[in-house]
Design a protein around this motif. Structure first.
Motif, PDB file in Angstrom:
ATOM      1  N   ILE A   1      42.442  63.329  31.176  1.00 51.59           N
ATOM      2  CA  ILE A   1      43.435  63.547  29.944  1.00 51.59           C
ATOM      3  C   ILE A   1      43.029  64.421  29.230  1.00 51.59           C
ATOM      4  O   ILE A   1      41.698  64.351  28.930  1.00 51.59           O
ATOM      5  CB  ILE A   1      43.867  62.149  29.541  1.00 51.59           C
ATOM      6  CG1 ILE A   1      44.869  61.379  30.603  1.00 51.59           C
ATOM      7  CG2 ILE A   1      45.030  62.365  28.244  1.00 51.59           C
ATOM      8  CD1 ILE A   1      45.216  59.904  30.003  1.00 51.59           C
ATOM      9  N   VAL A   2      43.649  65.223  28.379  1.00 49.52           N
ATOM     10  CA  VAL A   2      43.141  66.091  27.335  1.00 49.52           C
ATOM     11  C   VAL A   2      43.683  65.485  26.107  1.00 49.52           C
ATOM     12  O   VAL A   2      44.901  65.182  25.744  1.00 49.52           O
ATOM     13  CB  VAL A   2      43.650  67.570  27.273  1.00 49.52           C
ATOM     14  CG1 VAL A   2      42.906  68.318  26.145  1.00 49.52           C
ATOM     15  CG2 VAL A   2      43.090  68.134  28.424  1.00 49.52           C
ATOM     16  N   GLN A   3      42.677  64.920  25.108  1.00 51.46           N
ATOM     17  CA  GLN A   3      43.218  64.560  23.977  1.00 51.46           C
ATOM     18  C   GLN A   3      43.140  65.513  22.791  1.00 51.46           C
ATOM     19  O   GLN A   3      42.096  66.040  22.244  1.00 51.46           O
ATOM     20  CB  GLN A   3      42.130  63.218  23.403  1.00 51.46           C
ATOM     21  CG  GLN A   3      42.376  62.815  22.101  1.00 51.46           C
ATOM     22  CD  GLN A   3      41.525  61.422  21.996  1.00 51.46           C
ATOM     23  OE1 GLN A   3      40.331  61.308  22.824  1.00 51.46           O
ATOM     24  NE2 GLN A   3      41.738  60.848  20.755  1.00 51.46           N
ATOM     25  N   VAL A   4      44.142  65.926  22.670  1.00 51.89           N
ATOM     26  CA  VAL A   4      44.495  66.967  21.563  1.00 51.89           C
ATOM     27  C   VAL A   4      44.429  66.418  19.850  1.00 51.89           C
ATOM     28  O   VAL A   4      45.280  65.766  19.699  1.00 51.89           O
ATOM     29  CB  VAL A   4      45.551  67.945  21.834  1.00 51.89           C
ATOM     30  CG1 VAL A   4      45.902  68.939  20.673  1.00 51.89           C
ATOM     31  CG2 VAL A   4      45.586  68.506  22.895  1.00 51.89           C
ATOM     32  N   VAL A   5      43.411  66.798  19.226  1.00 46.79           N
ATOM     33  CA  VAL A   5      43.597  66.341  17.906  1.00 46.79           C
ATOM     34  C   VAL A   5      43.674  67.355  16.715  1.00 46.79           C
ATOM     35  O   VAL A   5      43.052  68.380  16.784  1.00 46.79           O
ATOM     36  CB  VAL A   5      42.134  65.790  17.629  1.00 46.79           C
ATOM     37  CG1 VAL A   5      41.906  65.049  16.192  1.00 46.79           C
ATOM     38  CG2 VAL A   5      41.563  64.739  18.644  1.00 46.79           C
ATOM     39  N   SER A   6      44.282  66.971  15.649  1.00 45.29           N
ATOM     40  CA  SER A   6      44.567  68.063  14.726  1.00 45.29           C
ATOM     41  C   SER A   6      45.187  67.261  13.351  1.00 45.29           C
ATOM     42  O   SER A   6      45.737  66.239  13.400  1.00 45.29           O
ATOM     43  CB  SER A   6      45.551  68.908  15.068  1.00 45.29           C
ATOM     44  OG  SER A   6      45.836  69.849  14.058  1.00 45.29           O
TER      45      SER A   6
ATOM     46  N   ALA B   1      39.419  60.724  29.292  1.00 46.20           N
ATOM     47  CA  ALA B   1      40.324  61.478  28.078  1.00 46.20           C
ATOM     48  C   ALA B   1      39.105  62.074  27.360  1.00 46.20           C
ATOM     49  O   ALA B   1      38.431  61.456  26.519  1.00 46.20           O
ATOM     50  CB  ALA B   1      41.070  60.855  27.175  1.00 46.20           C
ATOM     51  N   GLY B   2      39.070  63.520  27.344  1.00 41.50           N
ATOM     52  CA  GLY B   2      38.023  64.391  26.335  1.00 41.50           C
ATOM     53  C   GLY B   2      38.971  65.001  25.457  1.00 41.50           C
ATOM     54  O   GLY B   2      39.961  65.273  25.408  1.00 41.50           O
TER      55      GLY B   2
ATOM     56  N   ASN C   1      54.855  63.678  29.593  1.00 39.45           N
ATOM     57  CA  ASN C   1      53.547  63.818  29.927  1.00 39.45           C
ATOM     58  C   ASN C   1      52.641  63.923  28.908  1.00 39.45           C
ATOM     59  O   ASN C   1      51.550  64.175  28.801  1.00 39.45           O
ATOM     60  CB  ASN C   1      53.427  65.373  30.844  1.00 39.45           C
ATOM     61  CG  ASN C   1      52.268  65.477  31.610  1.00 39.45           C
ATOM     62  OD1 ASN C   1      51.759  64.659  32.293  1.00 39.45           O
ATOM     63  ND2 ASN C   1      51.522  66.630  31.361  1.00 39.45           N
ATOM     64  N   VAL C   2      53.241  63.257  27.730  1.00 39.11           N
ATOM     65  CA  VAL C   2      52.305  63.196  26.582  1.00 39.11           C
ATOM     66  C   VAL C   2      51.972  61.514  26.152  1.00 39.11           C
ATOM     67  O   VAL C   2      52.736  60.852  26.509  1.00 39.11           O
ATOM     68  CB  VAL C   2      52.712  64.014  25.357  1.00 39.11           C
ATOM     69  CG1 VAL C   2      52.919  65.208  25.601  1.00 39.11           C
ATOM     70  CG2 VAL C   2      54.143  63.434  24.893  1.00 39.11           C
TER      71      VAL C   2
ATOM     72  N   VAL D   1      47.422  67.928  33.453  1.00 41.83           N
ATOM     73  CA  VAL D   1      47.080  66.536  33.064  1.00 41.83           C
ATOM     74  C   VAL D   1      47.800  66.070  31.821  1.00 41.83           C
ATOM     75  O   VAL D   1      48.223  67.010  30.952  1.00 41.83           O
ATOM     76  CB  VAL D   1      45.578  66.501  32.737  1.00 41.83           C
ATOM     77  CG1 VAL D   1      44.764  66.902  34.195  1.00 41.83           C
ATOM     78  CG2 VAL D   1      45.325  67.434  31.575  1.00 41.83           C
ATOM     79  N   PRO D   2      48.064  65.060  31.703  1.00 37.80           N
ATOM     80  CA  PRO D   2      48.787  64.352  30.320  1.00 37.80           C
ATOM     81  C   PRO D   2      47.783  64.832  29.129  1.00 37.80           C
ATOM     82  O   PRO D   2      46.703  64.865  29.270  1.00 37.80           O
ATOM     83  CB  PRO D   2      48.695  62.753  30.661  1.00 37.80           C
ATOM     84  CG  PRO D   2      48.616  62.633  32.063  1.00 37.80           C
ATOM     85  CD  PRO D   2      47.914  63.867  32.590  1.00 37.80           C
ATOM     86  N   ILE D   3      48.577  64.594  28.225  1.00 37.76           N
ATOM     87  CA  ILE D   3      48.164  65.097  26.953  1.00 37.76           C
ATOM     88  C   ILE D   3      48.228  63.909  25.723  1.00 37.76           C
ATOM     89  O   ILE D   3      49.191  63.556  25.463  1.00 37.76           O
ATOM     90  CB  ILE D   3      48.614  66.755  26.477  1.00 37.76           C
ATOM     91  CG1 ILE D   3      48.632  67.714  27.199  1.00 37.76           C
ATOM     92  CG2 ILE D   3      48.164  66.768  24.774  1.00 37.76           C
ATOM     93  CD1 ILE D   3      49.343  68.949  26.867  1.00 37.76           C
TER      94      ILE D   3
END
Length: 311
Positions: A73-78, A30-31, A124-125, A97-99
């Motif tokens: 996986i995409v690691q969405v940060v906020s 996961a990036g 998918n999260v 891909v999962p988030i």
């Protein structure tokens, strides 16, 4: 490179499989993107960012996943709910891909979860994370809208030993009257992922790595961590970086192998821009573990495993 007596759980999240005996399924990577300090973010509160740069990095990670066989996986940060929703929408339009929904603010995480439910992405999260600081308000919100999958963070601020990490999973503590794994079950989180909670070098980093093996042996659940946080926050290495940036980068990227060889099923490897150097390193580790599993344990690596794809 070993087998466990405890049955090892395998989940399907979106289109990826995660968990199992080391060498059976490839390590999931996961990036992270849009994190604090990410240069592509122009306004973190409003979610204004460089779309072309973000798209390029996400596609590069997908390409590396296809090349090596390691699922992405995409690691969405906020830190902003409005921005998080924009980020999730953007990523979901680009890749299947999962988030990972990630924020230090639980209200922001919940807002992201609600948006995922509204647009049909809830399966998918991955919610990041359920941890010892969970408030009644957060737990109430999760009970109303439980994600299928969540990262369960084994962070114990009072005891960074393996025993301390187990304690928060099994017993809870602070304002929690139950262990985090029981809370996850009670909330209806059917696919919990154990994060061994990487702490600083000199403050339990070794125990966080060792707990990878222990968690797999005791619980059988998919386990991993953001191990790169240990070397990149290491004061000595940060000072050494001034004269040798290559060494700093090498320690950052290669740290994934520490937990991989302890049986990690997933790695939160840090900035997604590093995908093209992280994926080959982890794929190499998977080739070794896959070969061991096949030759010594009779466990056949999955069809898309790096052992089958790259050897």
């Amino acid at each position: 490179m070993f087998a466990f007596e405890k049955e090892q759980v395998v989940y399907t999240i979106g289109d990826i499989r995660i968990g199992g005996t080391p060498g059976e399924n490839p390590t999931v990577l996961a990036g992270s993107i849009f994190y604090e300090g990410d240069k592509i973010v122009e306004d973190a509160a409003r979610g204004i960012f460089d779309h072309n740069a973000a798209e390029d990095m996400i596609h590069r990670q997908d390409a590396m996943a296809e090349l090596t066989g390691n699922p992405a996986i995409v690691q969405v940060v906020s830190s902003s709910a409005d921005a998080l929703i924009k980020y999730i929408e953007f990523v979901a339009d680009l890749t299947e891909v999962p988030i990972i929904i990630d924020s230090t603010n639980s209200e922001v995480r919940i807002a992201g979860l609600r948006y995922a439910e509204e647009v049909g992405l809830l399966d998918n999260v991955i919610y990041n994370s359920l941890n010892i600081s969970a408030s009644k308000e957060e737990l109430d919100s999760l009970s109303e809208l439980p994600p299928e999958s969540a990262i369960i963070l084994a962070f114990n601020p009072q005891d960074s030993s393996i025993a301390g990490r187990r304690r928060v999973l099994d017993e809870g503590g602070f304002d929690l009257d139950r262990g985090l794994l029981q809370i996850a079950r009670d909330l209806g989180i059917s696919k919990p992922l154990i994060d061994t909670a990487t702490t600083a070098i000199g403050a339990g980093a070794g125990s966080s790595v060792g707990f990878t093996f222990v968690a797999k042996a005791v619980y059988g659940l998919p386990t991993g961590s953001g191990i790169h946080n240990a070397p990149v926050s290491w004061p000595w290495l940060r000072e050494y970086k001034k004269s040798n940036k290559a060494a700093y980068k090498t320690c950052d990227v290669s740290s994934s192998l520490l937990v991989l060889m302890m049986g990690a099923d997933f790695v939160l490897y840090g900035p997604i821009k590093n995908a093209e150097v992280v994926f080959p390193v982890v794929a190499m580790g998977n080739v070794f573990s896959g070969e061991f599993a096949k030759m010594e344990l009779g466990v056949e690596p999955s069809e898309d495993h790096p052992f089958n794809r790259l050897v």
